[in-house]
Design an enzyme around this catalytic site. Structure first.
Site, PDB file in Angstrom:
ATOM      1  N   ASP B 112       0.804  -1.205   0.000  1.00 22.31           N
ATOM      2  CA  ASP B 112       0.000   0.000   0.000  1.00 22.31           C
ATOM      3  C   ASP B 112       0.849   1.272   0.000  1.00 22.31           C
ATOM      4  OD1 ASP B 112      -2.713   0.282  -0.069  1.00 22.31           O
ATOM      5  OD2 ASP B 112      -2.755   1.113   1.974  1.00 22.31           O
ATOM      6  N   CYS B 150       7.228   1.939 -13.929  1.00 20.82           N
ATOM      7  CA  CYS B 150       6.933   2.431 -12.591  1.00 20.82           C
ATOM      8  C   CYS B 150       6.631   1.226 -11.704  1.00 20.82           C
ATOM      9  CB  CYS B 150       5.773   3.441 -12.593  1.00 20.82           C
ATOM     10  SG  CYS B 150       4.118   2.721 -12.543  1.00 20.82           S
ATOM     11  N   CYS B 165     -15.573 -21.748   2.902  1.00 23.18           N
ATOM     12  CA  CYS B 165     -15.934 -23.106   3.319  1.00 23.18           C
ATOM     13  C   CYS B 165     -14.707 -23.936   3.686  1.00 23.18           C
ATOM     14  CB  CYS B 165     -16.796 -23.798   2.259  1.00 23.18           C
ATOM     15  SG  CYS B 165     -15.943 -23.981   0.705  1.00 23.18           S
TER      16      CYS B 165
END
Lengths: 321, 635
Positions: B112, B150, B165
């Site tokens: 991030d 980049c 599940c």
């Protein structure tokens, strides 16, 4: 240096958590029992010392009787630049004080003396010996003493000039394990001594041999012939160095283009260390010493070269066939 | 190296003062950099000290950026180091802030922040040197706008997620048990009660009314703690397994799990004798409360028996209620919380025993649950040296010689440090080439809110987005006037086709992040139906290839938490068969961390197709496949 024995303490487990996840608790125990000697406190060696003190070796002994000068600070972050602190102290003493602080679980101490004078009994106290800042003959002598002892001592010689660095490794008859898939494989490597490695005729070396190997030998020979101490060359010596290169290439039947003049020029112009290269070489050397103590993972056999110019970090095996 | 003049005038920004950061700051200072700014939001922890050598035990809890500065000034007192104990995503670090630097050097630990810095560097037109390490592996890359790719030219691997599940009903690996123990059970017992939790998916399917089930986990006011903890144990390891077993269909091709009840594994006397609580009450530090200490168990490397795990589970549960009751209801799992790690280890092991999965030690379980990335000082030191070498080339504008460098564990073509030509910018990159994206979405059903959460934030990584259609503003985050807040909030709840400026097939939306100064256009394509399994978001973004496992819909899959490692690696799991991409994660440039294999040939195979700079300046492939390969030198 067997890895069995007592468990790691809670303090060790907490401090070394991230690296135990890399090399295992067994290797960490072996590290904590290993004794390391370093000779010659230059920037590359300072980097190496930091790395193995952090890794948690049992003890580290430093030898360098030279008195601190301003030049010694250049690439060495272990020496405080305050004259009140450094005046009168040797490089080994100053570095020792800083290193102790890095990891209270490692015993860091200083010995005085000259590498060539230390006897077998002195070397027998160590599991790993790293030498730097000394003549070729002193390196060979120390290497031979390590080989004479019944216990196996891992021997390393390291040198950095300008943007280049070189590591020599002698693990003698070395057994280690490595994992392949789910199997553990036992491996066995036989290393030549420094003397034997350097006597391999140049013409027998592979065509792609690192140029740095030859260039370092030329400079080494030049310093030896002129009676200089290690690193004591300047641009004024260039013509002498180039002349010696010609002679050596002729004697060894090696094409002169394999030892570029430009490379030799770089090496004599700036004999001082370049800090990023110290970090790279000190890091690789630290890694190799950790590998050999823990007997885990493929070690370098038997030379490593790095040149910041092309960015390659290369392993070369130089031993007689 | 003739570097002194450019270095002496350089002003550099370092982002991250952790493993790589400490080494980098030291090497920059030694190399003569006179003006260094450093941002890090973290404080120092004990497990940092084995490699972050600028920090000492007595610094634990202090700002990394500030302590690092003080430590380096001790050996280089005459340089300027400006520390920021802050998040690089804070608005103060805007494009103007970035513009003052000649180069930005990243030593970050998460995707991030890396994406955020990449965008700011592009907007400010400042070169970026990016790095990452894990164990003995590392890499350094150079990103210069318009010249090299980049950081986002190719998608990064997303943290691995698992189908719900698998976690709730059919675990087959230990990591599934860890995710269950951490994200479901721990969250259910100690976390926010209002949060959705799938712990009882199976049981509610199988008839038990959901209200009844809620009651099981809520400890009644005067309920005896011993009774309560046994009830929880029997419910999650016994009753829930019995319920799952009742669905025969599930077990046709699987081994049937074995229900475990407390009476079978814990003898009666336990309740009286266990737990030396006094020992724990002696300590004031909440994070040092420990079930292992209570039970006299010392070695975190030991693999506990089912009985020992059960004792730890029961004891840890009691300790939470006796010693840390105030925190219950707002706890979230933290790998540095000893009691939480003990609880999760024990719960995961009991579940593993039930399903016939091998048990693991606390040390191993902690690594998996905390997504702990392996880290050693030596790799960080080498990488920091390589960053400075690239930074100097960038300052010299020596474009021909920019390299990406990989630090390898096993030599490849004799190389431990392998330089490779940087790649050109990806012409269809939505970040640096401003190529429009396209989005398939049901414009009559999806709300603007869904678009903001699932696309703008989750996929495009924007922090402060603004959304426009034609020249009309539909939404803006951050400081907005009161009147507008109301309009935007109303818009968020509207489906796209009913917005003041209707968004339908053929519409182009412009999404902008004010902080990142990053704009992106999205062509909307209306689509009626989506496959719930394969397209759980109910919308499909294309024009940029999405990471394979980036299914981050909460309803459909469960991840193993966010990585807080100091590596580029986001898929950081300790499973042997897991791939870890340390390279920019383009598929064709993937390195495998085959930690159990030291076969050089294997490694070569794994990073085939890397372009290698060779002695003779020719190109050599590490492995065949010439077709898929094209030399792309910088011009």
């Amino acid at each position: 240096m067997d890895g069995d024995g007592e468990e790691l303490t809670a303090q060790e487990t907490a401090l070394y958590d991230r690296q135990i996840r890399v090399w295992g608790a067994d290797a960490q125990r072996r590290l904590s029992k290993a004794h390391v000697l370093v000779y010659g406190m230059k920037g590359t060696v300072a980097e190496f010392c930091k790395n193995i003190v952090l890794a948690g070796v049992g003890s580290l002994t430093l030898v360098d009787d030279r008195v601190a000068t301003e030049e010694a600070f250049a690439a060495n972050f272990l020496i405080p630049p305050d004259e009140n602190v450094y005046s009168g102290k040797t490089l080994a003493e100053l570095c020792c004080n800083s290193l102790k602080d890095f990891n209270p679980m490692v015993r860091v101490s200083v010995e005085r003396g000259d590498l060539s004078i230390f006897d077998l009994e002195f070397f027998s106290k160590f599991d790993v010996v790293v030498v730097s800042c000394c003549s070729l003959s002193a390196k060979k002598l120390a290497n031979d003493k390590c080989r004479k002892l019944s216990k196996r001592i891992a021997f390393y010689a390291v040198d950095c000039r300008d943007s280049c660095g070189e590591i020599f490794v002698d693990l003698q008859d070395y057994k280690y394990s490595k994992k392949k898939r789910d199997e553990t494989i036992e491996c066995d490597l036989k290393y030549p001594s420094l003397e034997d490695a350097l006597s391999v005729p140049w013409s027998e070396l592979p065509r792609r041999m690192s140029k740095l190997y030859f260039a370092m030998r030329v400079i080494e020979k030049f310093e030896e012939a002129e009676g200089r101490s290690a690193g004591e060359v300047s641009i004024a010596d260039l013509s002498g160095v180039l002349k010696l290169k010609k002679e050596l290439c002729t004697a060894q039947a090696l094409n002169e283009s394999r030892v570029p003049d430009a490379l030799l020029e770089r090496l004599v112009t700036n004999a001082t260390e370049f800090p990023p290269v110290c970090a790279v070489i000190g890091g690789i050397l630290g890694q190799e010493v950790i590998k050999s103590i823990s007997a885990k993972g493929d070690p370098v056999k038997n030379f490593f070269f790095f040149d910041a110019f092309d960015g390659k970090g290369i392993i070369e095996d130089i031993s007689s066939k | 190296m003739a570097s002194s003049s450019v270095v002496k005038e350089a002003k550099v920004l370092m982002v991250g003062a952790g493993g790589i950061g400490c080494e980098l700051l030291k090497t920059l200072a030694l190399s003569g950099f006179p003006d260094i700014h450093i941002i890090d939001m973290d404080t120092i922890e004990v497990s940092n000290l084995n490699r972050q050598f600028l920090f000492r035990q007595y610094h634990v809890g202090q700002s990394k950026a500030k302590v690092a500065r003080d430590a380096v000034l001790k050996f280089r007192p005459h340089i300027n180091i400006t520390p920021y104990h802050a998040n690089v995503k804070d608005p103060e670090f805007n494009v103007d802030f970035f513009k003052q630097f000649n180069v930005v050097l990243n030593g970050l630990d998460n995707l991030d922040a890396r994406r955020h810095v990449n965008r700011l560097c592009l907007a400010a037109n400042v070169p970026l040197v990016e790095s990452g390490t894990t164990g003995f592996l590392g890499q350094v890359t150079v990103h210069v706008k318009g010249r090299t790719e980049c950081y986002e030219c190719h998608p990064k691997p997303a943290p691995k997620t698992y189908p719900v599940c698998t976690i709730t009903s059919t675990p087959s690996k230990f990591v599934h048990c860890i995710v269950w123990a951490k994200d479901l059970l721990f969250a259910k017992l100690f976390g926010d009660k209002n949060q959705d939790n799938d712990l009882n998916v199976r049981s509610s399917d199988a008839a038990a009314s959901s209200e009844n089930v809620e009651d099981v986990f809520e400890r009644r006011k005067d309920e005896d703690i011993d009774q309560y903890r046994r009830k929880i144990f029997d419910h999650v390891f016994g009753y829930n397994i019995e319920l799952a077993l009742s669905n025969e269909e599930t077990w046709k091709n699987r081994n049937r799990p074995k229900p475990i009840y407390s009476k079978d594994v814990l003898s009666d006397e336990l309740t009286q004798q266990n737990g030396n609580l006094e020992k724990n009450y002696a300590s004031d530090d909440e994070l040092s409360v420990s079930a292992m200490v209570s039970l006299g168990m010392k070695n975190p490397q030991d693999i506990w028996s089912l009985r020992e795990n059960s004792k730890i589970f029961i004891e840890a549960l009691k300790l939470f209620f006796m010693k840390r009751e105030k925190e219950i209801g707002h706890l979230s799992f933290d790998k540095d919380d000893q009691l939480a790690v003990e609880f999760v280890t024990a719960a995961a092991n009991i579940r593993a025993a039930s399903f016939g999965i091998p048990l693991h030690s606390l040390f191993e379980a902690k690594g998996i649950a905390g997504n702990i990335v392996h880290a050693v000082a030596t790799t960080n030191a080498v990488i920091a040296g390589l960053i400075v070498i690239e930074a100097i080339k960038v300052l010299q504008n020596d474009m021909e010689n920019y390299r990406m460098t990989y630090c390898l564990e096993h030599p490849s073509r004799k190389m431990l440090l392998m330089p490779v030509d940087p790649f050109e910018p990806n012409k269809s990159c939505y970040v640096c080439s401003e190529t429009p994206l396209s989005l398939e979405i049901n414009t009559n059903r999806s709300k603007l809110k869904d678009f903001v959460e699932k696309i703008v934030k989750a996929k495009l990584g924007m922090t402060l987005p603004l959304i426009m259609c034609a020249s009309n503003l539909l939404y803006e985050a951050g400081d907005v006037e009161k009147d507008f807040i109301k309009i935007y909030e109303a818009n968020l709840e509207k489906v796209l086709s009913e917005l003041p400026t209707p968004v339908t097939g053929g519409t182009m939306l412009t999404v902008e992040d004010m902080l990142q100064e990053f704009v992106c256009n999205i062509n909307i394509k209306h689509r009626e139906e989506f496959d719930e399994e394969k397209e759980p978001d109910g919308m499909v973004l294309s024009g940029w290839t999405q990471p394979v496992s980036a299914v981050d819909n909460k309803d459909k899959s469960i991840g193993n938490g966010a990585s807080t490692s100091n590596a580029l690696v986001t898929a950081a799991e300790s499973e042997k068969d897991d791939e870890i991409a340390i390279v920019s994660a383009v598929k064709k440039r993937k390195l495998l961390d085959d930690s159990d294999s030291s076969n050089a040939a294997d490694e070569v195979k794994h990073h085939k197709q890397l372009q290698v700079i060779d002695d003779e300046d020719d190109l050599v492939l590490l492995d065949g496949e010439v077709d898929s390969f094209k030399k792309r030198r910088l011009s």
